[in-house]
Design a protein around this motif. Structure first.
Motif, PDB file in Angstrom:
ATOM      1  N   GLU A 334     -19.715   3.987 -24.633  1.00 50.88           N
ATOM      2  CA  GLU A 334     -19.665   4.037 -23.175  1.00 50.88           C
ATOM      3  C   GLU A 334     -19.925   5.445 -22.655  1.00 50.88           C
ATOM      4  O   GLU A 334     -20.671   5.631 -21.684  1.00 50.88           O
ATOM      5  CB  GLU A 334     -18.285   3.553 -22.713  1.00 50.88           C
ATOM      6  CG  GLU A 334     -18.029   3.693 -21.237  1.00 50.88           C
ATOM      7  CD  GLU A 334     -16.606   3.306 -20.869  1.00 50.88           C
ATOM      8  OE1 GLU A 334     -16.287   3.333 -19.668  1.00 50.88           O
ATOM      9  OE2 GLU A 334     -15.811   2.974 -21.773  1.00 50.88           O
ATOM     10  N   GLU A 420     -21.028  -0.648 -22.018  1.00 47.56           N
ATOM     11  CA  GLU A 420     -21.429  -0.249 -20.659  1.00 47.56           C
ATOM     12  C   GLU A 420     -22.834   0.358 -20.687  1.00 47.56           C
ATOM     13  O   GLU A 420     -23.045   1.532 -20.365  1.00 47.56           O
ATOM     14  CB  GLU A 420     -20.427   0.744 -20.053  1.00 47.56           C
ATOM     15  CG  GLU A 420     -18.991   0.258 -20.003  1.00 47.56           C
ATOM     16  CD  GLU A 420     -18.768  -0.855 -18.964  1.00 47.56           C
ATOM     17  OE1 GLU A 420     -19.736  -1.228 -18.256  1.00 47.56           O
ATOM     18  OE2 GLU A 420     -17.627  -1.356 -18.872  1.00 47.56           O
ATOM     19  N   ARG A 423     -24.073   2.078 -17.263  1.00 44.83           N
ATOM     20  CA  ARG A 423     -23.167   2.875 -16.432  1.00 44.83           C
ATOM     21  C   ARG A 423     -23.825   4.200 -16.070  1.00 44.83           C
ATOM     22  O   ARG A 423     -24.363   4.908 -16.911  1.00 44.83           O
ATOM     23  CB  ARG A 423     -21.849   3.138 -17.147  1.00 44.83           C
ATOM     24  CG  ARG A 423     -20.943   4.125 -16.408  1.00 44.83           C
ATOM     25  CD  ARG A 423     -19.516   4.036 -16.894  1.00 44.83           C
ATOM     26  NE  ARG A 423     -18.873   2.809 -16.454  1.00 44.83           N
ATOM     27  CZ  ARG A 423     -17.685   2.380 -16.882  1.00 44.83           C
ATOM     28  NH1 ARG A 423     -17.028   3.098 -17.757  1.00 44.83           N
ATOM     29  NH2 ARG A 423     -17.182   1.252 -16.437  1.00 44.83           N
ATOM     30  N   SER A 451     -19.451  -4.955 -20.747  1.00 43.22           N
ATOM     31  CA  SER A 451     -19.798  -4.521 -19.400  1.00 43.22           C
ATOM     32  C   SER A 451     -18.699  -4.879 -18.413  1.00 43.22           C
ATOM     33  O   SER A 451     -18.095  -5.945 -18.501  1.00 43.22           O
ATOM     34  CB  SER A 451     -21.113  -5.151 -18.951  1.00 43.22           C
ATOM     35  OG  SER A 451     -21.415  -4.772 -17.620  1.00 43.22           O
ATOM     36  N   SER A 452     -18.472  -3.958 -17.458  1.00 41.87           N
ATOM     37  CA  SER A 452     -17.532  -4.212 -16.374  1.00 41.87           C
ATOM     38  C   SER A 452     -18.243  -4.733 -15.131  1.00 41.87           C
ATOM     39  O   SER A 452     -17.596  -5.043 -14.135  1.00 41.87           O
ATOM     40  CB  SER A 452     -16.780  -2.919 -16.014  1.00 41.87           C
ATOM     41  OG  SER A 452     -16.049  -2.456 -17.124  1.00 41.87           O
TER      42      SER A 452
END
Length: 491
Positions: A334, A420, A423, A451-452
């Motif tokens: 990330e 991510e 990001r 993933s958020s």
């Protein structure tokens, strides 16, 4: 909104071989949130660094209240009432909130730090914002959202009238974002002007008053947020319409290449899942659900207490990351800047680092073979840079990510784990990353994507593993994937 607080007129900036800003104009009113958007490399960071006194401008004026602000250093910018809250927070984790706020300017009494006054003054700022934190609380034990509020308090303690927020929501949950926006609105009521940099266009209508789009070092448009759509913003950003944002062609996946059964560590418990060739397996859940911790246990970054891992049906032992890499598993973490790249080295060095042993014969490096592989992936992934000798730290976030993906493709990896993956990457670069991921799965590569961003999970995943508190709560098939289902099992 109040009167004009800040004017940046005709700002130019050149670095060796690169013309970064080409006459950018920006205004900010008291009590206004003015958003700046643009692709990575558009000039946003350079403009803000000039405002903050980090870089000198080559041409142009900076006016505050209609007068020359005299900004030629970080100290002069601070004296002019400008504070910048960077994406990577610069707090000292082992110090208290009060110590971080007043670091290097602690109140003294008889030549010693007056802790009573320092904690009292810090608590006054905290109470004015209505925050649920204590001045004596250690910053290292706080959430990212709380740490951001400490940065805001620190800015206010300098009597800041202009606060710049660089990607402030990139690591926040929805609830934390709500709290941040509440405090931004309160700052507006106090007449503070806020410059807000974000790649999340959906946030702008909720928090911004105006938006300026930068493209290739130019300010191409400034509009009231109510008078422009996200689609128009994207078109201004990339100079074209992004008609296919999420690129994914769903086909039947291949055989199982990875099986994880009963994986446990100090942070995850009894995690089991399988991964097929030619599919993207999404991992979703709120911050702290255990998604990244699962991958760290799988790769040997965190010690697992139990569990079995099989690759192509064969049981394997992975005690450290090098074991995983030797088995054909690639990992893009990330935190790209701290955990993936070697910032003060070239693109070529960063790309071939995992296969470097192929080029070394004794004390000699086969530079021809090294360049051949670099050139292959440089063009295959459309990495935008002057040459492969360019330092990777000078690339945009999207191009850095492409280099890291290329690093693993050069090893002929069959399993790629992406935490991510988009990001801090702009809209145009996101579309390119999605297109690349689609090409990889069509070639049979298996991808795990943490993933958020729900739209990313929903549009790119063949299946979705939903996690909560270190455990899997549900596996969703393609027909079951929806925002409602994901949130239902995530909370």
């Amino acid at each position: 909104m109040g009167t004009c607080l800040l004017e940046m007129r005709n700002i130019h900036k050149r670095f060796p071989g690169v013309y970064v800003l080409k006459g950018v104009n920006l205004t900010l009113n008291a009590g206004e949130v003015h958003a700046i958007v643009g692709e990575n490399g558009a000039g946003k960071s350079t403009l803000i660094n000039i405002l903050g006194g980090i870089y000198p401008r080559d041409e142009g004026e900076i006016l505050i209240d209609g007068k020359d602000a005299g900004i030629d250093s970080v100290l002069s910018a601070r004296r002019a009432g400008i504070s910048i809250i960077h994406q990577e927070l610069v707090l000292v984790p082992y110090l208290s909130v009060a110590e971080n706020i007043f670091i290097n300017r602690e109140p003294l009494k008889h030549g010693l730090v007056d802790y009573t006054t320092m904690y009292s003054d810090a608590q006054k700022f905290i109470d004015e914002l209505g925050l649920d934190i204590r001045a004596d609380e250690r910053v290292g034990g706080m959430t990212v959202a709380q740490q951001q509020m400490v940065e805001i308090i620190k800015a206010l303690s300098f009597n800041a009238r202009i606060i710049v927020m660089d990607e402030p929501t990139s690591s926040l949950t929805d609830r934390e974002i709500e709290a941040l926006f509440k405090n931004i609105r309160m700052l507006k009521q106090h007449g503070i002007g806020i410059i807000y940099i974000s790649h999340r266009l959906n946030e702008l209508s909720e928090i911004a008053d105006r938006v300026t789009v930068l493209r290739d070092g130019d300010s191409v448009v400034t509009r009231r947020i109510d008078d422009i759509t996200n689609e128009e913003i994207v078109k201004y950003m990339v100079g074209r319409e992004v008609t296919r944002y999420y690129t994914r062609e769903f086909t039947d996946p291949g055989p199982v290449v990875l099986e994880v059964e009963g994986l446990c560590s100090n942070k995850v418990k009894d995690v089991s899942f399988s991964l097929h060739a030619g599919e993207i397996l999404g991992f979703s859940g709120i911050v702290g659900a255990g998604r990244t911790e699962t991958i760290k246990a799988l790769l040997g970054l965190d010690q697992k207490t139990s569990g079995e891992i099989r690759i192509n049906g064969r049981r394997v032992d992975i005690d450290k990351p090098s074991d995983a890499y030797a088995l054909g598993i690639g990992f893009i973490p990330e935190n790209r800047r701290e955990e993936s790249i070697f910032p003060d080295n070239s693109i070529r060095f960063n790309l071939v680092i995992e296969v470097l042993k192929q080029f070394i014969r004794g004390i000699h490096v086969n530079t021809a073979k090294e360049r051949e592989i670099t050139e292959k992936y440089f063009h295959m992934l459309s990495i935008k840079a002057p040459t492969d000798e360019t330092f990777i730290k000078n690339l945009s976030g999207g191009n850095q990510q492409k280099v890291i993906i290329a690093r693993w493709l050069a090893t002929n990896t069959k399993i790629l784990i992406m935490d991510e993956p988009t990001r801090g990457i702009d809209v145009g670069a996101k579309a390119e990353i999605y297109e690349l991921m689609n090409k990889l799965v069509k070639q049979g590569i298996a991808i795990i994507m943490i993933s958020s961003e729900l739209p990313e999970i929903i549009n790119m995943s063949d299946r979705v593993i939903v996690m909560k508190e270190g455990s899997i709560t549900r596996e969703l098939g393609r027909d079951e994937i929806s925002q409602e289902n994901i949130m239902k099992y995530a909370v």
